[in-house]
Design a protein around this motif. Sequence first.
Motif, mmCIF file in Angstrom:
data_model
loop_
_atom_site.group_PDB
_atom_site.id
_atom_site.type_symbol
_atom_site.label_atom_id
_atom_site.label_comp_id
_atom_site.label_asym_id
_atom_site.label_seq_id
_atom_site.Cartn_x
_atom_site.Cartn_y
_atom_site.Cartn_z
ATOM 1 N N TRP A 1 60.816 26.186 36.994
ATOM 2 C CA TRP A 1 61.977 25.968 36.970
ATOM 3 C C TRP A 1 62.864 26.515 37.190
ATOM 4 N N HIS A 2 62.756 27.832 36.313
ATOM 5 C CA HIS A 2 64.663 28.694 36.587
ATOM 6 C C HIS A 2 64.993 29.428 37.734
ATOM 7 N N PRO A 3 63.598 29.783 38.895
ATOM 8 C CA PRO A 3 64.616 30.167 40.238
ATOM 9 C C PRO A 3 64.557 29.342 41.007
ATOM 10 N N VAL B 1 64.733 28.647 31.228
ATOM 11 C CA VAL B 1 64.399 29.849 30.755
ATOM 12 C C VAL B 1 64.768 30.088 28.913
ATOM 13 N N PHE B 2 65.952 29.226 28.983
ATOM 14 C CA PHE B 2 65.914 29.448 27.403
ATOM 15 C C PHE B 2 64.678 29.034 26.446
ATOM 16 N N ASP B 3 64.630 27.455 27.294
ATOM 17 C CA ASP B 3 63.455 27.281 26.360
ATOM 18 C C ASP B 3 61.515 27.826 26.515
ATOM 19 N N SER B 4 61.828 28.061 27.708
ATOM 20 C CA SER B 4 60.397 29.296 28.214
ATOM 21 C C SER B 4 60.783 30.388 27.187
ATOM 22 N N HIS B 5 61.329 30.594 27.149
ATOM 23 C CA HIS B 5 61.689 32.072 25.952
ATOM 24 C C HIS B 5 61.187 31.603 24.757
ATOM 25 N N ASN B 6 61.936 30.566 24.523
ATOM 26 C CA ASN B 6 61.876 30.249 22.682
ATOM 27 C C ASN B 6 60.563 29.853 22.212
ATOM 28 N N PRO C 1 62.784 37.197 23.460
ATOM 29 C CA PRO C 1 64.425 37.845 23.414
ATOM 30 C C PRO C 1 65.152 36.872 24.286
ATOM 31 N N ASN C 2 65.947 36.913 24.348
ATOM 32 C CA ASN C 2 67.093 35.639 25.208
ATOM 33 C C ASN C 2 68.651 37.471 25.262
ATOM 34 N N LEU C 3 69.099 36.962 26.222
ATOM 35 C CA LEU C 3 69.986 37.816 26.764
ATOM 36 C C LEU C 3 69.851 39.140 26.182
ATOM 37 N N TYR C 4 68.917 39.347 27.120
ATOM 38 C CA TYR C 4 68.705 40.756 26.604
ATOM 39 C C TYR C 4 68.804 42.059 27.715
ATOM 40 N N SER C 5 68.317 41.142 29.070
ATOM 41 C CA SER C 5 69.191 42.114 30.541
ATOM 42 C C SER C 5 69.992 41.924 31.414
ATOM 43 N N LEU C 6 70.256 43.336 31.555
ATOM 44 C CA LEU C 6 71.205 43.170 32.706
ATOM 45 C C LEU C 6 71.854 41.867 33.765
ATOM 46 N N HIS C 7 70.254 41.386 34.267
ATOM 47 C CA HIS C 7 70.007 39.989 34.869
ATOM 48 C C HIS C 7 70.962 38.846 34.226
ATOM 49 N N SER C 8 70.238 38.162 32.908
ATOM 50 C CA SER C 8 70.195 37.763 32.128
ATOM 51 C C SER C 8 72.403 37.563 32.307
ATOM 52 N N LEU D 1 78.536 36.859 42.358
ATOM 53 C CA LEU D 1 78.359 37.381 41.198
ATOM 54 C C LEU D 1 75.951 36.830 41.042
ATOM 55 N N ALA D 2 76.217 35.520 41.787
ATOM 56 C CA ALA D 2 75.195 35.149 41.373
ATOM 57 C C ALA D 2 73.728 35.124 42.683
ATOM 58 N N ILE D 3 74.819 35.532 43.498
ATOM 59 C CA ILE D 3 73.605 36.316 44.693
ATOM 60 C C ILE D 3 73.021 37.555 44.453
ATOM 61 N N THR E 1 63.738 40.151 41.791
ATOM 62 C CA THR E 1 63.043 41.794 41.217
ATOM 63 C C THR E 1 62.358 41.608 39.389
ATOM 64 N N GLU E 2 63.207 41.130 38.673
ATOM 65 C CA GLU E 2 62.170 41.606 37.264
ATOM 66 C C GLU E 2 61.157 41.009 37.501
ATOM 67 N N LYS E 3 61.264 39.661 38.005
ATOM 68 C CA LYS E 3 60.520 38.819 38.175
ATOM 69 C C LYS E 3 58.505 39.868 39.057
HETATM 70 C C1 HEM Z 1 66.675 35.080 32.393
HETATM 71 C C2 HEM Z 1 70.672 33.445 34.587
HETATM 72 C C3 HEM Z 1 68.406 33.386 39.004
HETATM 73 C C4 HEM Z 1 63.921 35.078 36.879
HETATM 74 C C5 HEM Z 1 68.036 34.028 33.094
HETATM 75 C C6 HEM Z 1 68.881 34.256 31.517
HETATM 76 C C7 HEM Z 1 69.967 33.790 32.287
HETATM 77 C C8 HEM Z 1 69.446 33.991 33.517
HETATM 78 C C9 HEM Z 1 71.148 33.308 31.767
HETATM 79 C C10 HEM Z 1 68.289 34.502 30.304
HETATM 80 C C11 HEM Z 1 67.357 33.547 29.838
HETATM 81 C C12 HEM Z 1 67.584 33.970 28.266
HETATM 82 O O1 HEM Z 1 67.601 34.759 27.682
HETATM 83 O O2 HEM Z 1 67.032 32.990 27.592
HETATM 84 C C13 HEM Z 1 70.074 33.401 36.369
HETATM 85 C C14 HEM Z 1 71.122 32.442 36.692
HETATM 86 C C15 HEM Z 1 70.823 32.547 38.323
HETATM 87 C C16 HEM Z 1 69.632 33.650 38.244
HETATM 88 C C17 HEM Z 1 72.564 32.326 37.257
HETATM 89 C C18 HEM Z 1 71.120 33.041 39.988
HETATM 90 C C19 HEM Z 1 71.929 33.529 40.315
HETATM 91 C C20 HEM Z 1 67.136 34.204 38.355
HETATM 92 C C21 HEM Z 1 66.223 34.050 39.285
HETATM 93 C C22 HEM Z 1 64.898 35.013 39.162
HETATM 94 C C23 HEM Z 1 64.827 34.948 37.849
HETATM 95 C C24 HEM Z 1 66.761 33.064 41.418
HETATM 96 C C25 HEM Z 1 63.569 35.193 40.345
HETATM 97 C C26 HEM Z 1 62.333 34.959 39.003
HETATM 98 C C27 HEM Z 1 64.794 35.583 35.471
HETATM 99 C C28 HEM Z 1 64.006 35.976 34.716
HETATM 100 C C29 HEM Z 1 64.431 35.869 33.580
HETATM 101 C C30 HEM Z 1 64.999 35.088 33.150
HETATM 102 C C31 HEM Z 1 62.101 36.639 34.407
HETATM 103 C C32 HEM Z 1 63.413 36.162 32.244
HETATM 104 C C33 HEM Z 1 64.091 37.865 31.584
HETATM 105 C C34 HEM Z 1 65.594 37.913 31.834
HETATM 106 O O3 HEM Z 1 65.753 37.464 30.161
HETATM 107 O O4 HEM Z 1 65.890 39.282 31.975
HETATM 108 N N1 HEM Z 1 68.702 34.208 33.735
HETATM 109 N N2 HEM Z 1 68.826 33.509 36.621
HETATM 110 N N3 HEM Z 1 66.542 34.014 36.936
HETATM 111 N N4 HEM Z 1 66.071 35.655 34.883
HETATM 112 FE FE1 HEM Z 1 67.179 34.088 36.375
#
Ligand code: HEM
Length: 244
Positions: A50-52, A103-108, A115-122, A170-172, A180-182
């Motif tokens: 659901w997250h992506p 995404v938080f639920d699926s991690h927990n 772990p939560n909030l470890y990545s640059l993406h997060s 920043l969202a993009i 990329t991570e996924k």
């Molecule tokens: C995790 C935000 C889009 C893949 C997370 C987490 C946040 C976040 C806050 C951390 C969750 C945690 O710590 O439990 C966002 C935002 C997005 C976005 C604001 C939209 C701009 C995407 C997209 C993908 C993706 C499009 C593609 C698959 C992931 C993955 C994780 C993750 C693989 C787990 C690894 C990690 O914590 O980095 N995301 N996300 N995200 N997201 Fe996103």
Amino acid sequence: NMDPALINFKVLYVLTQLCGLTMIVLVGTWIGQHFGGLGGSSNPKLEFNWHPLFMTIGFIYLYGNSILVYRGFRTTRKKTLKLTHAGIHMAAFVLTVIALKTVFDSHNLNSPPIPNLYSLHSWLGLSAVIIFSLQYVAGFVAFLAPGIRENYKIAMMPLHIYFGLFGFVLAIASAVMGLTEKAIFAITSPPYSTLPPAGILANVIGVLYVVFGALVVYLATEPSYRRKPIPEDTALLSSGSANE
Ligand code: HEM
């Protein structure tokens, strides 16, 4: 007799929508074909999906479209546009919050928990959501709440435009990082490095995010595409200003 700039705008606006809708369909295809589709909290891997999907629909597509309402529906009166802008942003926010919850639920719920909030993406993704939320409250107070002075609105507008576009870009960027991570984590047999169909699809989705973002920013900032005030904007007792 139509303004040539408006014809350009319309062509690019349609292209933007095609890009955005394709992006959503391809994310659905990607998680459906390669990652098992959507599921509830009994299956953390599927709940993640659901997250992506909701980030793409809410935090990319709706956010971008909400930015474009003034220019896309230029013959609608200002007050209606402001309410539409606030309304689409609210819908975007609701989907974004659900996308964060999944995404938080699926991690927990994963065993072992991830772990939560470890990545640059997060970090950057969450920052984008926080900027969006602050911007929403500030925009509401400045432009929709009654009794705000006109010169205050005029002073706020450049900040509102800057932070609105900044949050969107920043969202993009965050979405591209997440993708990329996924791809690296989950495209394993055959691996991402061998350019399998799941990897190519991920790359195409990422390119579409960037093209969609580039088009939205261009359409929102090109001076000749600017909405001009219409008589209805001021015909009624309205809080719209020519400068918004
Ligand atoms: C995790 C935000 C889009 C893949 C997370 C987490 C946040 C976040 C806050 C951390 C969750 C945690 O710590 O439990 C966002 C935002 C997005 C976005 C604001 C939209 C701009 C995407 C997209 C993908 C993706 C499009 C593609 C698959 C992931 C993955 C994780 C993750 C693989 C787990 C690894 C990690 O914590 O980095 N995301 N996300 N995200 N997201 Fe996103």
